[in-house]
Design a protein around this motif. Sequence first.
Motif, PDB file in Angstrom:
ATOM      1  N   GLU A   1       1.365  -1.528   0.053  1.00  0.00           N
ATOM      2  CA  GLU A   1      -0.322   0.109   0.147  1.00  0.00           C
ATOM      3  C   GLU A   1       0.809   1.609   0.242  1.00  0.00           C
ATOM      4  O   GLU A   1       0.484   2.218  -0.650  1.00  0.00           O
ATOM      5  CB  GLU A   1      -0.636  -0.043   1.195  1.00  0.00           C
ATOM      6  N   ARG A   2       2.321   0.939   0.761  1.00  0.00           N
ATOM      7  CA  ARG A   2       2.627   2.085   0.866  1.00  0.00           C
ATOM      8  C   ARG A   2       4.224   1.931   0.455  1.00  0.00           C
ATOM      9  O   ARG A   2       5.428   2.864   0.487  1.00  0.00           O
ATOM     10  CB  ARG A   2       2.508   3.035   2.226  1.00  0.00           C
ATOM     11  N   SER A   3       4.018   1.934  -0.833  1.00  0.00           N
ATOM     12  CA  SER A   3       5.579   0.858  -1.132  1.00  0.00           C
ATOM     13  C   SER A   3       5.657   2.412  -2.452  1.00  0.00           C
ATOM     14  O   SER A   3       5.334   3.200  -2.818  1.00  0.00           O
ATOM     15  CB  SER A   3       5.307  -0.372  -2.513  1.00  0.00           C
ATOM     16  N   GLY A   4       7.330   2.424  -3.214  1.00  0.00           N
ATOM     17  CA  GLY A   4       7.943   3.811  -3.268  1.00  0.00           C
ATOM     18  C   GLY A   4       7.349   3.449  -4.458  1.00  0.00           C
ATOM     19  O   GLY A   4       7.932   4.281  -5.443  1.00  0.00           O
ATOM     20  N   ALA A   5       7.139   2.624  -4.916  1.00  0.00           N
ATOM     21  CA  ALA A   5       7.128   2.085  -6.457  1.00  0.00           C
ATOM     22  C   ALA A   5       5.362   3.018  -7.419  1.00  0.00           C
ATOM     23  O   ALA A   5       5.528   3.348  -7.692  1.00  0.00           O
ATOM     24  CB  ALA A   5       7.238   0.119  -6.926  1.00  0.00           C
TER      25      ALA A   5
ATOM     26  N   SER B   1      -1.135  -8.894   0.413  1.00  0.00           N
ATOM     27  CA  SER B   1      -0.404  -8.059   1.007  1.00  0.00           C
ATOM     28  C   SER B   1       0.422  -7.086  -0.088  1.00  0.00           C
ATOM     29  O   SER B   1       0.676  -5.360  -1.157  1.00  0.00           O
ATOM     30  CB  SER B   1       0.240  -7.628   2.393  1.00  0.00           C
ATOM     31  N   LEU B   2       0.994  -7.870  -1.258  1.00  0.00           N
ATOM     32  CA  LEU B   2       1.636  -7.366  -2.452  1.00  0.00           C
ATOM     33  C   LEU B   2       1.037  -6.880  -3.431  1.00  0.00           C
ATOM     34  O   LEU B   2       1.912  -6.248  -4.459  1.00  0.00           O
ATOM     35  CB  LEU B   2       2.643  -8.582  -3.174  1.00  0.00           C
ATOM     36  N   SER B   3       0.011  -6.634  -3.478  1.00  0.00           N
ATOM     37  CA  SER B   3      -0.765  -6.667  -4.599  1.00  0.00           C
ATOM     38  C   SER B   3      -2.217  -5.663  -4.068  1.00  0.00           C
ATOM     39  O   SER B   3      -2.810  -5.074  -4.981  1.00  0.00           O
ATOM     40  CB  SER B   3      -1.930  -8.066  -5.405  1.00  0.00           C
ATOM     41  N   ALA B   4      -1.898  -5.263  -2.864  1.00  0.00           N
ATOM     42  CA  ALA B   4      -2.153  -4.403  -2.103  1.00  0.00           C
ATOM     43  C   ALA B   4      -2.369  -2.722  -3.488  1.00  0.00           C
ATOM     44  O   ALA B   4      -3.510  -2.167  -3.897  1.00  0.00           O
ATOM     45  CB  ALA B   4      -2.238  -3.770  -1.340  1.00  0.00           C
ATOM     46  N   GLY B   5      -1.253  -2.621  -3.383  1.00  0.00           N
ATOM     47  CA  GLY B   5      -0.767  -1.155  -4.411  1.00  0.00           C
ATOM     48  C   GLY B   5      -1.201  -1.493  -6.024  1.00  0.00           C
ATOM     49  O   GLY B   5      -1.295  -0.096  -6.289  1.00  0.00           O
ATOM     50  N   THR B   6      -0.949  -2.706  -6.374  1.00  0.00           N
ATOM     51  CA  THR B   6      -1.038  -2.756  -8.093  1.00  0.00           C
ATOM     52  C   THR B   6      -2.636  -2.868  -8.009  1.00  0.00           C
ATOM     53  O   THR B   6      -2.918  -2.130  -8.734  1.00  0.00           O
ATOM     54  CB  THR B   6      -0.334  -3.987  -8.430  1.00  0.00           C
ATOM     55  N   ASN B   7      -3.391  -3.282  -7.509  1.00  0.00           N
ATOM     56  CA  ASN B   7      -5.054  -3.377  -7.652  1.00  0.00           C
ATOM     57  C   ASN B   7      -5.484  -1.945  -7.345  1.00  0.00           C
ATOM     58  O   ASN B   7      -6.310  -1.479  -7.737  1.00  0.00           O
ATOM     59  CB  ASN B   7      -5.301  -4.649  -6.322  1.00  0.00           C
ATOM     60  N   ALA B   8      -4.789  -1.053  -6.438  1.00  0.00           N
ATOM     61  CA  ALA B   8      -5.676  -0.008  -6.345  1.00  0.00           C
ATOM     62  C   ALA B   8      -4.924   1.268  -7.132  1.00  0.00           C
ATOM     63  O   ALA B   8      -5.737   2.272  -7.211  1.00  0.00           O
ATOM     64  CB  ALA B   8      -4.481   0.933  -4.731  1.00  0.00           C
ATOM     65  N   LEU B   9      -4.183   0.736  -7.906  1.00  0.00           N
ATOM     66  CA  LEU B   9      -3.460   1.401  -8.807  1.00  0.00           C
ATOM     67  C   LEU B   9      -4.694   1.084 -10.389  1.00  0.00           C
ATOM     68  O   LEU B   9      -5.268   2.202 -10.576  1.00  0.00           O
ATOM     69  CB  LEU B   9      -2.033   1.650  -9.702  1.00  0.00           C
ATOM     70  N   LEU B  10      -4.929   0.416  -9.944  1.00  0.00           N
ATOM     71  CA  LEU B  10      -6.281  -0.346 -11.136  1.00  0.00           C
ATOM     72  C   LEU B  10      -7.821   0.752 -10.947  1.00  0.00           C
ATOM     73  O   LEU B  10      -8.373   0.494 -11.866  1.00  0.00           O
ATOM     74  CB  LEU B  10      -6.246  -2.313 -11.104  1.00  0.00           C
ATOM     75  N   LYS B  11      -7.470  -0.032  -9.841  1.00  0.00           N
ATOM     76  CA  LYS B  11      -9.035   0.807  -9.553  1.00  0.00           C
ATOM     77  C   LYS B  11      -8.626   2.228  -9.677  1.00  0.00           C
ATOM     78  O   LYS B  11      -9.931   2.727 -10.545  1.00  0.00           O
ATOM     79  CB  LYS B  11      -9.491   0.239  -7.788  1.00  0.00           C
ATOM     80  N   LEU B  12      -7.973   2.898  -9.521  1.00  0.00           N
ATOM     81  CA  LEU B  12      -7.906   4.693 -10.148  1.00  0.00           C
ATOM     82  C   LEU B  12      -7.332   4.590 -11.383  1.00  0.00           C
ATOM     83  O   LEU B  12      -7.003   5.567 -11.914  1.00  0.00           O
ATOM     84  CB  LEU B  12      -6.389   5.028  -9.419  1.00  0.00           C
ATOM     85  N   GLY B  13      -7.300   3.633 -12.890  1.00  0.00           N
ATOM     86  CA  GLY B  13      -7.811   3.869 -13.752  1.00  0.00           C
ATOM     87  C   GLY B  13      -6.178   2.778 -14.828  1.00  0.00           C
ATOM     88  O   GLY B  13      -5.650   3.363 -15.806  1.00  0.00           O
ATOM     89  N   ALA B  14      -5.220   2.725 -14.118  1.00  0.00           N
ATOM     90  CA  ALA B  14      -3.852   2.337 -14.531  1.00  0.00           C
ATOM     91  C   ALA B  14      -4.361   1.350 -15.577  1.00  0.00           C
ATOM     92  O   ALA B  14      -5.101   0.420 -15.381  1.00  0.00           O
ATOM     93  CB  ALA B  14      -2.942   1.803 -13.807  1.00  0.00           C
ATOM     94  N   THR B  15      -3.270   1.229 -16.462  1.00  0.00           N
ATOM     95  CA  THR B  15      -4.064  -0.142 -17.337  1.00  0.00           C
ATOM     96  C   THR B  15      -3.007  -1.702 -16.764  1.00  0.00           C
ATOM     97  O   THR B  15      -2.438  -1.690 -16.593  1.00  0.00           O
ATOM     98  CB  THR B  15      -3.512   0.311 -18.946  1.00  0.00           C
ATOM     99  N   PRO B  16      -4.083  -2.633 -17.153  1.00  0.00           N
ATOM    100  CA  PRO B  16      -3.689  -3.316 -16.532  1.00  0.00           C
ATOM    101  C   PRO B  16      -3.085  -4.347 -17.797  1.00  0.00           C
ATOM    102  O   PRO B  16      -2.651  -4.159 -18.524  1.00  0.00           O
ATOM    103  CB  PRO B  16      -5.461  -5.060 -17.034  1.00  0.00           C
TER     104      PRO B  16
END
Length: 284
Positions: free
Chosen positions: A159-163, A187-202
């Motif tokens: 969730e708070r990754s530097g990535a 937990s390693l997917s929390a940040g990437t899945n949040a990006l997808l919800k915000l509109g990042a391209t899968p």
Amino acid sequence: MIRLRPRDSLFPERLRAIFDPPPSLYLRGAGDPELLTHRSVAVVGARACSPYGAQVARMLGRELAAAGVVVISGLARGIDGEAHRGALDGGGLTLAVLGCGIDRDYPASHAQLSRRIEEQGLVVSEYEPGVEPAPWRFPARNRILAGLSEAVVVVEARERSGALITADFALDEGREVFAVPGEITSSLSAGTNALLKLGATPLTSCDDILDVLGIERPDPAGAVEVSAEATQLLELVRAGPAGADELAARGALDSGAASIALTELELAGLVAAADGVYRAAKRR
């Protein structure tokens, strides 16, 4: 070592145009400074990544490099290091962006990887020799990662990754951001899945990146021919990751035949093993 300033002709235009360009850019390595202007994609993610994340990062590094794309990452443990290794394995070029002085290898455990990168690529930093790594320098360097790239791929991130900071910089600068979907319970997917919800391209394959950037995938050298047993196990692995014993049982093969077939698939680059689990590495 080379030092570039924003007024220099070799200073990359993409980086010069960001909101807060570095006052200097130090380079080390045998790569031509023009590499900084080539088609490029940043691949970033968790330091403490999963075996699956490591495999995806290395696969993306390898396939992007094979398409002539310069792979950019931060030389950190985990996803960063695997992306660099994948690009090198694919015979391509990669850039490492440091959060410390240009004369440092950080982490020290990646000194050998840094030497490999320098053989044809570049190690880059905005910090002059002698500057020690400090926690606040790494979020700052992430704007350079994003600024040098045409797109940013986040493979795994908490969730708070530097990535995620790199992704934010990329979005601010109008770059395309991709995220690899992950398990909703991890937990390693929390940040990437949040990006997808915000509109990042899968991202489900390297083709997703190449299509968006308008880069043609190189023609394959031809289908890899493997034995009937290896073909059978490959289809099983493509259906889902599994261990050798499970694959042997599902394929009705004895352990010796399954081991030979899996070794054949690994040598052909069709599967990859991590922690005893086999996963499909690429499509034929």
